[in-house]
Design an enzyme around this catalytic site. Structure first.
Site, PDB file in Angstrom:
ATOM      1  N   LYS A 215       0.825  -1.210   0.000  1.00  0.00           N
ATOM      2  CA  LYS A 215       0.000   0.000   0.000  1.00  0.00           C
ATOM      3  C   LYS A 215       0.863   1.266   0.000  1.00  0.00           C
ATOM      4  CE  LYS A 215      -3.609   2.667   0.271  1.00  0.00           C
ATOM      5  NZ  LYS A 215      -4.543   2.814   1.367  1.00  0.00           N
ATOM      6  N   PHE A 260      -3.192  10.095 -13.477  1.00  0.00           N
ATOM      7  CA  PHE A 260      -2.426  10.846 -12.473  1.00  0.00           C
ATOM      8  C   PHE A 260      -1.431  11.812 -13.118  1.00  0.00           C
ATOM      9  CE2 PHE A 260      -4.549   8.243  -9.558  1.00  0.00           C
ATOM     10  CZ  PHE A 260      -4.267   8.636  -8.260  1.00  0.00           C
ATOM     11  N   LEU A 261      -1.704  12.234 -14.349  1.00  0.00           N
ATOM     12  CA  LEU A 261      -0.832  13.201 -15.019  1.00  0.00           C
ATOM     13  C   LEU A 261      -1.545  14.534 -15.263  1.00  0.00           C
ATOM     14  CD1 LEU A 261       1.252  11.198 -17.668  1.00  0.00           C
ATOM     15  CD2 LEU A 261       2.001  12.110 -15.475  1.00  0.00           C
ATOM     16  N   ARG A 262      -2.472  14.901 -14.392  1.00  0.00           N
ATOM     17  CA  ARG A 262      -3.099  16.213 -14.520  1.00  0.00           C
ATOM     18  C   ARG A 262      -2.438  17.172 -13.541  1.00  0.00           C
ATOM     19  NH1 ARG A 262      -9.329  16.470 -13.768  1.00  0.00           N
ATOM     20  NH2 ARG A 262      -9.420  15.885 -15.964  1.00  0.00           N
ATOM     21  N   CYS A 271      -4.657   9.922   2.957  1.00  0.00           N
ATOM     22  CA  CYS A 271      -3.762   8.796   2.667  1.00  0.00           C
ATOM     23  C   CYS A 271      -2.405   9.205   2.117  1.00  0.00           C
ATOM     24  CB  CYS A 271      -4.438   7.820   1.701  1.00  0.00           C
ATOM     25  SG  CYS A 271      -5.786   6.898   2.457  1.00  0.00           S
TER      26      CYS A 271
END
Length: 446
Positions: A215, A260-262, A271
């Site tokens: 995780k 996740f590329l913004r 988290c």
């Protein structure tokens, strides 16, 4: 006969896991030490916003009309120990006050309360995100305390829930990871997860340390990816490039991928920030701190984005924030959630307020939590009310509602039609065509 399951800790993770396990056909007993939370869940209501969760609860909570009755809640550890064959530990592991390390007090408290009551064979399954090495320590402590010590086993089964998609991620996980020390524990967990495994979810069996590391490793990778594109946004701004086009181009490389590329004001929530910090702290304790020094820069880039948005806002209003009216669209750390923990949006709003600006915030779901955390900010009941008389509008959480706003209509309410897109989610052409000055992080100004 199917094992009976208990879920200890009924916050975001626990409530979702309990409802999903009932949906998969198991009898489930959820425990929380907060009576008000137990009472709320027993009425089929949830203490947080998560799409689909309340409907799922409503299908299974005992006593509700038309429900299966497979799900109940209690405050009694004795009842849990008597009822359960498999006990899932789903309590919070926050960052320690004033340091990077992980606060294990809630997990430790569960073990100290439950283990002395375990008088028959049972499997205790940790789902909380913990520092590597915790499972071995907790396993030894359970064996020390439990009357049925030789028949009690521990397993570690990390959660990979994404807020806003938690129900789907629990019922149809993209992977199931179990850290076990015996075939019996593995067999039990294969029985618990038989439905998703039969539907194609990979079932990965590991030792304790690997399961604990999965995780934090995953979250560290995602955090690194976000900070990488935000670092590229800084370079694009200096060079006159367009980070959105850059992200699109590199995202077509399947070794990299588009998710996740913004670029924007960075990550937050309960988290990613605390997990990468706890990971660094634990690596230091293990003598492997050099392996994770890059995460310090990942964290630094992320925090720098918030300060950069404050600077852009100051520039947008002419260099001085004092007395300027600023509308902030978004309070939660991400859309489809009411979670404001370590929210970049609220952090920026708070910094602007401290520097003398009059800040009004609107969020579709996070208003109550935002008010509790930042009571000195002003709050509006709608986007149009928030922007009334504003000198600049900040778009800081990418809710669909904000993407669907009418720039022309909004332009009539503001004092100055100037918008800063902190999430690179709005259409620049649409807003500029409606007469707005539009600026986004890492993109050309015109």
């Amino acid at each position: 006969m199917a094992p009976k399951l208990t879920v200890i800790g009924t916050g975001y993770l626990g409530a979702t896991h309990a409802a999903a396990m009932a949906e998969l056909g198991f009898e489930v007993l959820g425990l929380d030490i907060v009576p008000e939370k137990v009472e709320l869940l027993s009425r089929g209501r949830v203490p947080m916003y998560e799409p689909g969760l309340e409907e799922l609860l409503g299908r299974h909570v005992a006593g509700l009309e038309g429900a299966s009755g497979r799900l109940r809640f209690t405050t009694s550890y004795e009842e849990v120990a008597e009822f359960g064959d498999v006990h899932f530990v789903c309590v919070n592991t926050p960052q320690k006050q004033g340091e990077y390390g992980c606060d294990m007090s809630y997990v430790d408290s569960v073990v100290e309360s439950l283990a002395p009551l375990l008088r028959r064979p049972a499997l205790v399954v940790g789902k909380s995100t913990v520092p590597v090495g915790s499972a071995a320590r907790l396993d030894a402590r359970i064996r020390e305390l439990a009357p049925a010590a030789e028949e009690i086993e521990l397993a570690w089964n990390p959660e990979f829930l994404r807020e806003g998609f938690a129900v789907r991620d629990t019922l149809h996980p993209d992977r199931i990871v179990v850290g076990v020390e015996s075939e019996r524990a593995e067999r039990t967990l294969r029985e618990v997860y038989a439905t998703p495994v039969s539907e194609g979810s990979p079932f990965v069996v590991t030792d304790f340390p690997t399961a604990e590391l999965v995780k934090t490793a995953a979250n560290s990778f995602l955090a690194t990816k976000v900070s990488f594109i935000n670092a590229m946004a800084e370079v694009c701004e200096a060079a006159g490039g367009d980070v959105v086009k850059l992200a699109e181009a590199i995202g077509h490389d399947d070794r990299i991928g588009a998710k996740f590329l913004r670029a924007g004001i960075g990550f937050g929530g309960g988290c990613l920030p605390k997990d990468i910090r706890a990971f660094m702290a634990r690596a230091g304790e293990l003598g492997a701190d050099q392996a994770l020094t890059f995460l310090r820069e990942v964290d630094s880039i992320n925090m720098r984005r918030r300060g950069h948005m404050v600077e852009l806002t100051r520039d947008a209003v002419g260099g001085a924030l004092l007395g300027k009216r600023i509308a902030v669209l978004g309070a939660t750390f991400k859309p489809d959630s009411d979670d404001v923990r370590d929210s970049p949006a609220l952090n920026v709003a708070g910094q602007l307020h401290l520097q003398g600006a009059q800040v009004t915030v609107y969020d579709p779901k996070g208003m109550e939590n935002a008010r509790a955390l930042f009571p000195t900010l002003s709050y509006a009941d709608s986007a149009s009310e928030a922007v009334r008389g504003a000198d600049v509008v900040l778009h800081l959480t990418e809710w669909r509602e904000f993407r669907e706003l009418d720039p022309t209509e909004l332009g009539e309410a503001v004092a100055v039609p100037h918008i800063l897109d902190g999430r690179n989610a709005l259409d620049p052409q649409l807003w500029r065509k409606a007469g707005w000055t539009f600026r986004a992080l890492g993109r050309p100004t015109a």
